[in-house]
Scaffold this motif. Structure first.
Motif, PDB file in Angstrom:
ATOM      1  N   MET A  58       0.777  -1.353  -0.013  1.00 46.66           N
ATOM      2  CA  MET A  58       0.081   0.113   0.061  1.00 46.66           C
ATOM      3  C   MET A  58       0.823   1.338  -0.214  1.00 46.66           C
ATOM      4  O   MET A  58       0.498   2.297   0.206  1.00 46.66           O
ATOM      5  CB  MET A  58      -0.858  -0.215   1.109  1.00 46.66           C
ATOM      6  CG  MET A  58      -1.891  -1.215   1.243  1.00 46.66           C
ATOM      7  SD  MET A  58      -3.077  -0.973   2.711  1.00 46.66           S
ATOM      8  CE  MET A  58      -1.917  -1.078   4.056  1.00 46.66           C
ATOM      9  N   GLY A  59       2.289   1.206  -0.610  1.00 50.35           N
ATOM     10  CA  GLY A  59       3.053   2.365  -0.252  1.00 50.35           C
ATOM     11  C   GLY A  59       3.063   3.341  -1.366  1.00 50.35           C
ATOM     12  O   GLY A  59       3.405   4.649  -1.075  1.00 50.35           O
ATOM     13  N   SER A  60       2.632   3.070  -2.244  1.00 48.42           N
ATOM     14  CA  SER A  60       2.455   4.021  -3.580  1.00 48.42           C
ATOM     15  C   SER A  60       1.693   5.141  -3.731  1.00 48.42           C
ATOM     16  O   SER A  60       1.783   6.044  -4.272  1.00 48.42           O
ATOM     17  CB  SER A  60       2.512   3.000  -5.048  1.00 48.42           C
ATOM     18  OG  SER A  60       1.326   2.507  -4.951  1.00 48.42           O
ATOM     19  N   GLY A  61       0.526   4.976  -2.930  1.00 51.28           N
ATOM     20  CA  GLY A  61      -0.592   5.870  -2.688  1.00 51.28           C
ATOM     21  C   GLY A  61      -1.874   5.447  -2.260  1.00 51.28           C
ATOM     22  O   GLY A  61      -1.785   4.223  -1.613  1.00 51.28           O
ATOM     23  N   ILE A  62      -2.763   6.308  -2.149  1.00 54.18           N
ATOM     24  CA  ILE A  62      -4.335   5.807  -1.387  1.00 54.18           C
ATOM     25  C   ILE A  62      -4.579   4.432  -2.352  1.00 54.18           C
ATOM     26  O   ILE A  62      -4.701   4.725  -3.414  1.00 54.18           O
ATOM     27  CB  ILE A  62      -5.285   6.975  -1.521  1.00 54.18           C
ATOM     28  CG1 ILE A  62      -4.697   8.090  -0.795  1.00 54.18           C
ATOM     29  CG2 ILE A  62      -6.598   6.489  -0.989  1.00 54.18           C
ATOM     30  CD1 ILE A  62      -5.483   9.320  -1.161  1.00 54.18           C
ATOM     31  N   PRO A  63      -4.679   3.454  -1.517  1.00 57.50           N
ATOM     32  CA  PRO A  63      -5.272   2.200  -1.860  1.00 57.50           C
ATOM     33  C   PRO A  63      -6.669   2.382  -2.691  1.00 57.50           C
ATOM     34  O   PRO A  63      -7.619   2.994  -2.275  1.00 57.50           O
ATOM     35  CB  PRO A  63      -5.097   1.179  -0.859  1.00 57.50           C
ATOM     36  CG  PRO A  63      -4.373   1.820   0.125  1.00 57.50           C
ATOM     37  CD  PRO A  63      -4.576   3.237  -0.109  1.00 57.50           C
ATOM     38  N   ASP A  64      -6.639   1.662  -4.083  1.00 58.50           N
ATOM     39  CA  ASP A  64      -7.918   1.299  -4.500  1.00 58.50           C
ATOM     40  C   ASP A  64      -8.388   0.281  -3.735  1.00 58.50           C
ATOM     41  O   ASP A  64      -8.236  -0.816  -3.722  1.00 58.50           O
ATOM     42  CB  ASP A  64      -7.779   1.192  -5.869  1.00 58.50           C
ATOM     43  CG  ASP A  64      -8.918   1.085  -6.686  1.00 58.50           C
ATOM     44  OD1 ASP A  64     -10.025   0.643  -5.983  1.00 58.50           O
ATOM     45  OD2 ASP A  64      -9.008   1.101  -7.890  1.00 58.50           O
ATOM     46  N   PHE A  65      -9.794   0.514  -2.834  1.00 60.60           N
ATOM     47  CA  PHE A  65     -10.189  -0.384  -2.309  1.00 60.60           C
ATOM     48  C   PHE A  65     -10.871  -1.691  -3.024  1.00 60.60           C
ATOM     49  O   PHE A  65     -10.798  -2.796  -2.475  1.00 60.60           O
ATOM     50  CB  PHE A  65     -11.697   0.343  -1.736  1.00 60.60           C
ATOM     51  CG  PHE A  65     -11.370   1.047  -0.541  1.00 60.60           C
ATOM     52  CD1 PHE A  65     -10.117   1.655  -0.147  1.00 60.60           C
ATOM     53  CD2 PHE A  65     -12.414   1.933   0.141  1.00 60.60           C
ATOM     54  CE1 PHE A  65      -9.826   2.591   0.909  1.00 60.60           C
ATOM     55  CE2 PHE A  65     -12.168   2.898   1.389  1.00 60.60           C
ATOM     56  CZ  PHE A  65     -10.855   2.913   1.436  1.00 60.60           C
ATOM     57  N   ARG A  66     -11.106  -1.520  -4.486  1.00 61.94           N
ATOM     58  CA  ARG A  66     -11.287  -2.593  -5.134  1.00 61.94           C
ATOM     59  C   ARG A  66     -10.072  -3.559  -5.296  1.00 61.94           C
ATOM     60  O   ARG A  66     -10.300  -4.781  -4.973  1.00 61.94           O
ATOM     61  CB  ARG A  66     -11.802  -2.140  -6.365  1.00 61.94           C
ATOM     62  CG  ARG A  66     -13.228  -1.662  -6.457  1.00 61.94           C
ATOM     63  CD  ARG A  66     -13.419  -0.918  -7.881  1.00 61.94           C
ATOM     64  NE  ARG A  66     -12.795   0.094  -7.923  1.00 61.94           N
ATOM     65  CZ  ARG A  66     -12.594   0.954  -8.935  1.00 61.94           C
ATOM     66  NH1 ARG A  66     -13.697   0.927  -9.921  1.00 61.94           N
ATOM     67  NH2 ARG A  66     -11.674   1.945  -9.202  1.00 61.94           N
TER      68      ARG A  66
END
Length: 274
Positions: A58-66
């Motif tokens: 999850m480190g590259s940016g706000i995670p896509d919940f899907r």
């Protein structure tokens, strides 16, 4: 709190995350928070949390919940769903009982890195979700959701809420290397992740279920009291094997305990490994 979902939300209070609408600046806030917390937690967080971070990437940016939910589903059958903010207790418990973790979809502003009144996507996802990749803790969260629905029927929600506070949000755990953090409220806070394991001020007591359910808490400051579990397996086992109905009846005859209360049965724990 309103009992009907706000406009634009489904009947279960879920909303689209709107991942494509996050700005570059918002993703940068996530990356800043992630990098500093990951560094701070390297020798403070329970190993299962750090393993979850690595598994979920999850480190590259706000995670896509899907996409995040696809990874979680393959590991423990959980998914992450977006909600517009705090939801009614019944809605919250229903989601947990069905292995859905509710998360806000907004992120704090750059000037709010160190303090935020309402939980944002960083607290909800960084703080909570990595441990949902751990099968035993994932089972505990489902069990808590089912217990919450029962506590509502029994009129004991105020008691059970303390269990969530002192475990899921602000729990410590014993490990061979010493005490470590697993509570999301600590894991997502740079200052409290240091305070919880280094400050001489707070007391750290061995977990006792009845003691926890009797103990008040405060939400506006660092904790003066932490409860320490011996393992996730022990926490899950006690939750599943305890009949909470007679326990609630017993607690109704006993006074609540202040945060600074001291009982003869309390067992303080030291920071360093024995």
């Amino acid at each position: 709190m309103a009992t009907e979902p706000p406009e634009g939300a489904a009947r279960d209070w879920t909303i689209p995350q709107g991942w494509e609408r996050y700005t570059a600046a918002e993703h940068e806030v996530w990356r800043t928070l992630y990098a500093r917390q990951r560094a701070a937690l390297a020798d403070r967080a329970v190993p299962e949390f750090l393993e979850g971070l690595a598994l979920l990437d999850m480190g590259s940016g706000i995670p896509d919940f899907r996409r995040l939910s696809e990874r979680l589903m393959s590991l423990t059958g959980w998914q992450v769903v977006a909600v517009p903010g705090l939801v009614p207790e019944a809605v919250f418990f229903e989601h947990l009982a069905n292995r859905r973790f509710v998360a806000g979809n907004f992120i704090r502003k750059p000037e709010e890195l160190d303090y935020l009144e309402a939980p944002d996507v960083f607290h909800d996802v960084f703080g909570h979700v990595p441990l949902l990749a751990h099968p035993v803790f994932a089972n505990y969260m489902e069990a808590y959701g089912r217990g919450g629905l029962r506590a509502m029927r029994l009129g004991a929600l105020d008691k059970l809420a303390r269990l969530y506070w002192y475990t899921v949000e602000f729990g410590l755990i014993e490990t061979p290397a010493g005490l470590r953090i697993y509570g999301a409220g600590i894991l997502s806070s740079l200052a409290e992740s240091r305070y919880a394991l280094e400050s001489p001020k707070p007391r750290r007591l061995a977990f006792d279920l009845e003691r926890v359910l009797r103990t008040r808490y405060r939400i506006d400051a660092f904790q003066d009291l932490y409860f320490v579990i011996p393992s996730f397996e022990a926490l899950l086992r006690q939750t599943l094997e305890t009949d909470f109905a007679p326990l609630y009846r017993r607690l109704a005859t006993l006074p609540d305990l202040a945060i600074d209360a001291e009982l003869p049965s309390d067992r303080p724990l030291a920071l360093a490994a024995a």
